[in-house]
Design an enzyme around this catalytic site. Structure first.
Site, short mmCIF file in Angstrom:
data_model
loop_
_atom_site.label_atom_id
_atom_site.label_comp_id
_atom_site.label_asym_id
_atom_site.label_seq_id
_atom_site.Cartn_x
_atom_site.Cartn_y
_atom_site.Cartn_z
N GLU C 29 31.32 -2.56 -30.37
CA GLU C 29 32.08 -1.67 -29.48
C GLU C 29 31.38 -1.55 -28.13
O GLU C 29 30.25 -2.01 -27.95
CB GLU C 29 32.28 -0.30 -30.13
CG GLU C 29 31.06 0.30 -30.78
CD GLU C 29 30.47 1.45 -30.03
OE1 GLU C 29 30.66 1.55 -28.79
OE2 GLU C 29 29.78 2.26 -30.67
N LYS C 163 27.06 11.34 -37.79
CA LYS C 163 26.08 12.34 -37.34
C LYS C 163 26.32 13.67 -38.04
O LYS C 163 27.47 14.09 -38.23
CB LYS C 163 26.19 12.55 -35.84
CG LYS C 163 25.80 11.34 -35.03
CD LYS C 163 25.55 11.72 -33.57
CE LYS C 163 25.18 10.49 -32.76
NZ LYS C 163 26.36 9.82 -32.16
#
Ligand SMILES: [Mn+2]
Ligand SMILES: [Mn+2]
Ligand SMILES: [Mn+2]
Lengths: 308, 308, 308
Positions: C29, C163
């Site tokens: 990405e 996360k």
């Protein structure tokens, strides 16, 4: 069927013949065999359900994964293996590809059975109840993959609604948002597994198997994404009273709180408590409603086979 | 179009001709006719909206189900029947197949109109507003099927945003999670139906119909799943002030609490209160914004027809 | 690839050759380049990650939109432009079609990279972490579009989990409901980006790249909708202690409350605080885990290319 798919599927001769001839086939799941009942009751019941479907003039196709092969229709040996094993994985959509790659064994939930049925070209599936939105899901997001599958895969699931240990109002909202037809069979109430009436309205109603088959044929003609819930109330003879069941569930929920049970442990705990509090009547009811659904599914599949 | 689909569709000659020639077509929904306005105002308005689209050089295709047939474009008789009937079903995705099978009548919501438009090969659709996440949905999961349809079906919905009786911040979050482009037309604010500005940012902005058509053409080229929301603010001349509207809604919500209204009954109650509290101005605004959307949709469809 | 799609894609020669020959390709990405790190560290790191993939015998394909063209594999000039620009849009599913139509520039998130990779025929993608359900999503419905994309688009995302500023239990529930396989690589715990163990179980486990490639091949054979999360824990050498990280996040959340930060502003604020509180160690950890994921992705892609 393409070759890549074909190498992972094993379709039993009885089923393959019926499919080739455009005859009625009814898919059946296997978690009820592997995880829902003790041996040999599970295997006996599975055979009885299959025979009921045959008696209606349709062909049963019990689905499971054995040695990494997706089996559409189980022979005696396969059914025995599944019924006796005590370490068979429970397969939902997310689990199926890895177990196939690992050449493992697994029993299919509603979601995984729908996927495998669709691969084989089977459009009608009988089971006990569907999964749903769990109580407390507004806080923990615990929602059964069965509901998403119903929005995705073109298989009609004939069931007795969903258990009221789930949050049934939220379950119906979820299915509405996802555009899944939920059809009460000869009822305008959504049934709650052991009870004929959850107190909630069925969003749609049909009075005959023919009418339901007509709806499924339209879904197929239109290339509709997703399946349908055909909600068939438990037979009166085995139905529990809603007030009684509400009391049982309230009592089970109270015990859970007292015993400090929460999260993932809640559902099996509640199901165990229900068996205990209903003194085993719940198991009899469960068998009765599965058989009732198998008969309706066979009749829908037969009508659908004449409309194809 | 395949034969199985074709047998359920009836495409009006004007629409069929435009589609065959690759000309611009704009889909229109029918719940506003059957359930949104009294007769004959509803039929008159429907004709006016259709004529506005024709005046822009595009062809209108009002969509409904009559006698179990999906009608793409309604003739005079069909429109009259729909406008006068008082027992027409309101069809969302889940309802469409059964009503077709039962050879019944139904008016299509945003979701069902998108489905039928896509079947007919129409990519642009004008309406008043889209459904959304209802206030309180964090507790009751009441979310319109329109939002899921926008993530699924390749039709652009030209609307004046969504009504602020809904939870608009959650509605935009839902559309973001589902990957639906929400484009403010000549505004960087998301409009709130009667008001030009909901106070929330529009996620994307475009200044011309050509730019929007360009985006739709890219979606088609890429084989993108899902549609788009083209959010076109109500004309200044008919816009209500946001502070005033917030007051009206707060007052309506207060009455609902006082009158003990909740659940499914809330939305029609609030809409009724808004008409009452705005002394009918809301109906005029509603008609004005639908016409405004029809014109923009026609221009987008025309530009898109040159890009195909 | 059809012509309409092809006109929007520019596939770098190295990538096109590998795809034509059925060799291993790994998508990467570009938001980490455009928005995740300062220049020139971002461009250097991107090159190091690409070279690591080449060293494993696979071909890297960094994905971005430049001048409205979807670039699959970036040359030196493209990478420099992306690394230096300070007004590059961040593209998720909803944003991609408009930026292409507007001939603009954009860096692709996990969701948009999956979409573009799938268009080019790439099935394995390496990144740092996936988006998830945000803390508080039960009230504000803030859920990353990455999760929906994982349920839709057949690309495996090799990452270090997600996360822990996110709500990880809800993230796993969401992926379960959507039927996305989440496979812990050599771990039965779901990793939490900087930490090897979030405290939550990984729903599935695989010990080798070959086993994972086997699962992906089955998904392809079965025509499975959606991708997979391959959760690869950060290397021990760069891992942070879970208790320490929980403390850091608690402290960052406390500061946010004190500073009156909420809504959309929370995530960037928390990420900034984490960098500050870990005195920059978090950036080193971030780079280490991306490289670790690139190596695993290359090995999975290589194994998958032999199974095709
Ligand atoms: Mn669950
Ligand atoms: Mn609703
Ligand atoms: Mn978000």
């Amino acid at each position: 069927m393409n070759l890549k798919l074909e190498k992972h599927l094993n379709i039993a001769p009885e089923v393959a013949k019926a499919l080739a001839e455009g005859k009625a086939v009814v898919a059946l799941e296997s978690t009820i065999i592997a995880h829902g009942m003790p041996y040999p009751k599970n295997v006996e019941t599975a055979r009885e359900v299959e025979d009921l479907i045959r008696a209606q003039g349709a062909v049963p196709a019990t689905i499971a994964v054995l040695d990494g092969v997706i089996r559409i229709g189980l022979d005696e040996a396969a059914l025995e293996k599944l019924g006796k094993a005590d370490n068979v994985a429970k397969l939902s959509r997310r689990d199926l590809p890895l177990i196939v790659a690992q050449k493992g064994d697994g029993a299919t939930t509603v979601a995984a059975t729908m996927i495998c049925a669709a691969m084989a070209g089977i459009s009608v599936f009988a089971t006990g109840g569907i999964g749903g939105v769990h109580r407390g899901a507004e806080n923990d997001f615990d929602i059964s993959a069965d509901l998403e599958e119903l929005a995705k895969t073109p298989v009609a699931v004939v069931c007795a609604g969903a258990k009221s240990i789930l949050d049934l109002p939220k379950t119906l909202e979820f299915l509405e948002t996802r555009g899944v037809p939920v059809v009460g069979y000869q009822t305008d109430k959504f049934p709650a597994f052991y009870c004929r009436d959850s107190g909630l309205d069925a969003p749609l109603t049909a009075d005959t198997a023919t009418e339901i088959a007509g709806m499924l044929a339209v879904q197929q003609d239109l290339g509709y994404q997703g399946g349908a819930v055909i909600a068939n109330p438990i037979p009166e003879s085995h139905a529990m009273d809603r007030a009684e069941m509400d009391g049982v569930i309230a009592s089970a929920l109270g015990s859970a709180t007292k015993d400090g049970i929460f999260g993932k442990a809640i559902t099996p705990y509640l199901l165990g408590k229900i068996v205990e509090l209903t003194k085993g009547r719940s198991l009899e009811s469960n068998i009765a409603l599965v058989k009732n659904n198998a008969v309706l599914a066979a009749n829908i599949a037969k009508d659908l086979s004449t409309l194809g």
